[in-house]
Design an enzyme around this catalytic site. Structure first.
Site, PDB file in Angstrom:
ATOM      1  N   HIS A  36     -46.905  44.498  10.865  1.00  0.00           N
ATOM      2  CA  HIS A  36     -45.692  44.871   9.735  1.00  0.00           C
ATOM      3  C   HIS A  36     -45.631  45.336   8.150  1.00  0.00           C
ATOM      4  O   HIS A  36     -45.962  44.797   6.959  1.00  0.00           O
ATOM      5  CB  HIS A  36     -45.119  42.379   9.543  1.00  0.00           C
ATOM      6  CG  HIS A  36     -45.049  42.282  10.460  1.00  0.00           C
ATOM      7  ND1 HIS A  36     -44.612  41.073  11.061  1.00  0.00           N
ATOM      8  CD2 HIS A  36     -43.344  42.509  10.733  1.00  0.00           C
ATOM      9  CE1 HIS A  36     -43.756  40.410  11.840  1.00  0.00           C
ATOM     10  NE2 HIS A  36     -43.645  41.476  11.928  1.00  0.00           N
ATOM     11  N   HIS A  71     -49.777  40.930  16.976  1.00  0.00           N
ATOM     12  CA  HIS A  71     -48.720  39.360  17.702  1.00  0.00           C
ATOM     13  C   HIS A  71     -49.068  39.388  18.825  1.00  0.00           C
ATOM     14  O   HIS A  71     -48.500  38.403  18.915  1.00  0.00           O
ATOM     15  CB  HIS A  71     -47.648  39.688  16.862  1.00  0.00           C
ATOM     16  CG  HIS A  71     -47.424  40.382  15.309  1.00  0.00           C
ATOM     17  ND1 HIS A  71     -47.045  42.057  15.047  1.00  0.00           N
ATOM     18  CD2 HIS A  71     -47.484  39.735  14.081  1.00  0.00           C
ATOM     19  CE1 HIS A  71     -46.800  41.861  13.948  1.00  0.00           C
ATOM     20  NE2 HIS A  71     -47.773  40.802  12.773  1.00  0.00           N
ATOM     21  N   CYS A  93     -54.881  41.078  17.916  1.00  0.00           N
ATOM     22  CA  CYS A  93     -55.306  40.495  17.254  1.00  0.00           C
ATOM     23  C   CYS A  93     -55.970  38.983  17.853  1.00  0.00           C
ATOM     24  O   CYS A  93     -55.410  38.456  18.559  1.00  0.00           O
ATOM     25  CB  CYS A  93     -55.175  39.955  16.292  1.00  0.00           C
ATOM     26  SG  CYS A  93     -55.617  38.850  15.284  1.00  0.00           S
ATOM     27  N   GLU A 123     -45.458  36.992  16.804  1.00  0.00           N
ATOM     28  CA  GLU A 123     -46.263  35.818  17.659  1.00  0.00           C
ATOM     29  C   GLU A 123     -46.316  34.539  18.030  1.00  0.00           C
ATOM     30  O   GLU A 123     -46.830  33.886  19.274  1.00  0.00           O
ATOM     31  CB  GLU A 123     -48.047  35.597  16.166  1.00  0.00           C
ATOM     32  CG  GLU A 123     -48.393  34.697  16.642  1.00  0.00           C
ATOM     33  CD  GLU A 123     -49.913  34.147  15.092  1.00  0.00           C
ATOM     34  OE1 GLU A 123     -50.308  33.244  15.457  1.00  0.00           O
ATOM     35  OE2 GLU A 123     -49.432  34.598  14.152  1.00  0.00           O
ATOM     36  N   THR A 160     -51.703  32.022  12.606  1.00  0.00           N
ATOM     37  CA  THR A 160     -52.778  32.326  12.127  1.00  0.00           C
ATOM     38  C   THR A 160     -51.837  32.944  10.302  1.00  0.00           C
ATOM     39  O   THR A 160     -53.479  32.622   9.244  1.00  0.00           O
ATOM     40  CB  THR A 160     -52.168  33.464  12.585  1.00  0.00           C
ATOM     41  OG1 THR A 160     -51.899  34.831  12.803  1.00  0.00           O
ATOM     42  CG2 THR A 160     -53.841  33.526  14.423  1.00  0.00           C
ATOM     43  N   CYS A 188     -55.730  31.898  10.150  1.00  0.00           N
ATOM     44  CA  CYS A 188     -56.978  32.494  10.243  1.00  0.00           C
ATOM     45  C   CYS A 188     -57.930  32.840   9.636  1.00  0.00           C
ATOM     46  O   CYS A 188     -56.974  32.301   7.742  1.00  0.00           O
ATOM     47  CB  CYS A 188     -56.497  34.477  10.658  1.00  0.00           C
ATOM     48  SG  CYS A 188     -57.422  35.899  10.161  1.00  0.00           S
ATOM     49  N   SER A 216     -43.550  40.565   6.383  1.00  0.00           N
ATOM     50  CA  SER A 216     -44.003  40.326   6.992  1.00  0.00           C
ATOM     51  C   SER A 216     -45.022  38.519   6.601  1.00  0.00           C
ATOM     52  O   SER A 216     -44.636  38.270   5.023  1.00  0.00           O
ATOM     53  CB  SER A 216     -45.910  40.581   6.003  1.00  0.00           C
ATOM     54  OG  SER A 216     -46.820  40.531   6.318  1.00  0.00           O
ATOM     55  N   SER A 217     -44.774  37.412   7.525  1.00  0.00           N
ATOM     56  CA  SER A 217     -45.260  36.329   6.655  1.00  0.00           C
ATOM     57  C   SER A 217     -46.049  36.191   6.059  1.00  0.00           C
ATOM     58  O   SER A 217     -46.072  35.543   5.255  1.00  0.00           O
ATOM     59  CB  SER A 217     -45.609  35.478   8.683  1.00  0.00           C
ATOM     60  OG  SER A 217     -46.302  33.617   8.122  1.00  0.00           O
ATOM     61  N   ASN A 218     -47.432  36.658   6.384  1.00  0.00           N
ATOM     62  CA  ASN A 218     -48.356  36.501   5.497  1.00  0.00           C
ATOM     63  C   ASN A 218     -48.586  36.901   3.840  1.00  0.00           C
ATOM     64  O   ASN A 218     -48.790  36.072   2.987  1.00  0.00           O
ATOM     65  CB  ASN A 218     -49.255  36.732   5.873  1.00  0.00           C
ATOM     66  CG  ASN A 218     -50.191  38.298   6.062  1.00  0.00           C
ATOM     67  OD1 ASN A 218     -50.933  39.284   4.432  1.00  0.00           O
ATOM     68  ND2 ASN A 218     -49.737  39.338   7.236  1.00  0.00           N
TER      69      ASN A 218
END
Length: 276
Positions: A36, A71, A93, A123, A160, A188, A216-218
């Site tokens: 992402h 993902h 991943c 994901e 994650t 993660c 991007s989620s993170n």
């Protein structure tokens, strides 16, 4: 103005691995964006001719190799891909594969599955598909579970890149209401480390710049943490930076999502120095 980078930020193990796979797989296509981050996707297309398609139907008959994104992809799509005459290069991943394996195994044992995450995230769509039954519930808030009567045997996993405190709200609700709850912490370590580092830096900075893809989620999680403590902005490129953000500021903190390359971080820092 002091510019300080978080102690932990940027490319995680899974993304670094996927980018290296793509660089070694010139002229391949990825099924969905590999990661992402649109600028890194652009670089891979320009320098290595690794482009992406949205669906299996979009894969040209001349394509010889297909890369599975970090993902992961739903199990049925992976099967469809295997039926095509292409080499499959799996860049999923390893930390994403773990919840896939857990969901498959626990559903085979008859457990209802509760997944903490965004049901529209690739994901999670992949993880869901590994259940052997349809008693799979994807939630972001414990309230979403109130109208559902689960079986007495429940297994739960998390996206994650989510925040551990939010996952604990889900698991606490389940433990209080059901007899057997198997909790798997699939968040993660890189997510933990980046979130802790951005929290620590945001407490002493008066502005935070979070660098990464808007989808991007993170990266969004990092931005949400930063803005709890100071003024914060989420940017994808140096063009989005504004001079007025830095007026009167003495300490600028920098963090970046797991899909953000170091070259982009340095480019943005250079631009901040010009503006400040």
């Amino acid at each position: 103005m002091i510019i300080e980078k978080a102690k932990s930020y940027g490319f995680c193990f899974g993304v670094k691995r996927a980018v290296e796979i793509a660089e070694e797989s010139q002229n391949a296509v990825t099924l969905g964006p590999l990661i992402h981050n649109p600028l890194e996707i652009e670089r891979l297309a320009k320098n290595y001719n690794v482009k992406y398609v949205e669906t299996i139907e979009d894969i040209d008959e001349n394509v010889k190799r297909v890369i599975v994104r970090t993902h992961g992809i739903p199990k049925d799509k992976l099967q469809n891909l295997k039926e095509k005459n292409v080499e499959i290069i799996d860049a999923t991943c390893p930390f994403v594969k773990k919840p896939q394996e857990i969901v498959e195994e626990m559903s085979k044992q008859g457990y209802d599955i509760v997944i903490f995450g965004d049901k529209n995230h690739p994901e999670i769509q992949g993880v869901m598909s590994y259940s052997v039954h349809n008693r799979v519930y994807v939630v972001l808030d414990p309230k979403e579970l109130e109208g559902i009567r689960l079986k007495e045997h429940i297994a739960t996993v998390a996206q994650t890149t989510r925040k551990i405190n939010d996952y604990l709200k889900i698991t606490n609700y389940l433990i209080q209401n059901y007899k057997e709850v198997r909790v798997f912490n699939t968040i993660c370590n890189a997510t933990f480390e980046n979130q802790d580092a951005v929290r620590e830096l945001a407490k002493k900075a008066d502005i935070m710049i979070i660098i990464g893809g808007k989808n991007s989620s993170n990266t969004k999680q990092l931005y949400n943490i930063a803005k709890e403590f100071c003024e914060a902005y989420l940017v994808e490129s140096e063009e989005e930076l504004k001079k007025e953000w830095f007026e009167g500021k003495k300490h600028c903190g920098i963090s970046a999502g797991a899909s953000t390359p170091e070259w982009l971080v340095e480019k943005i820092i250079s631009r901040i120095k010009e503006l400040a």
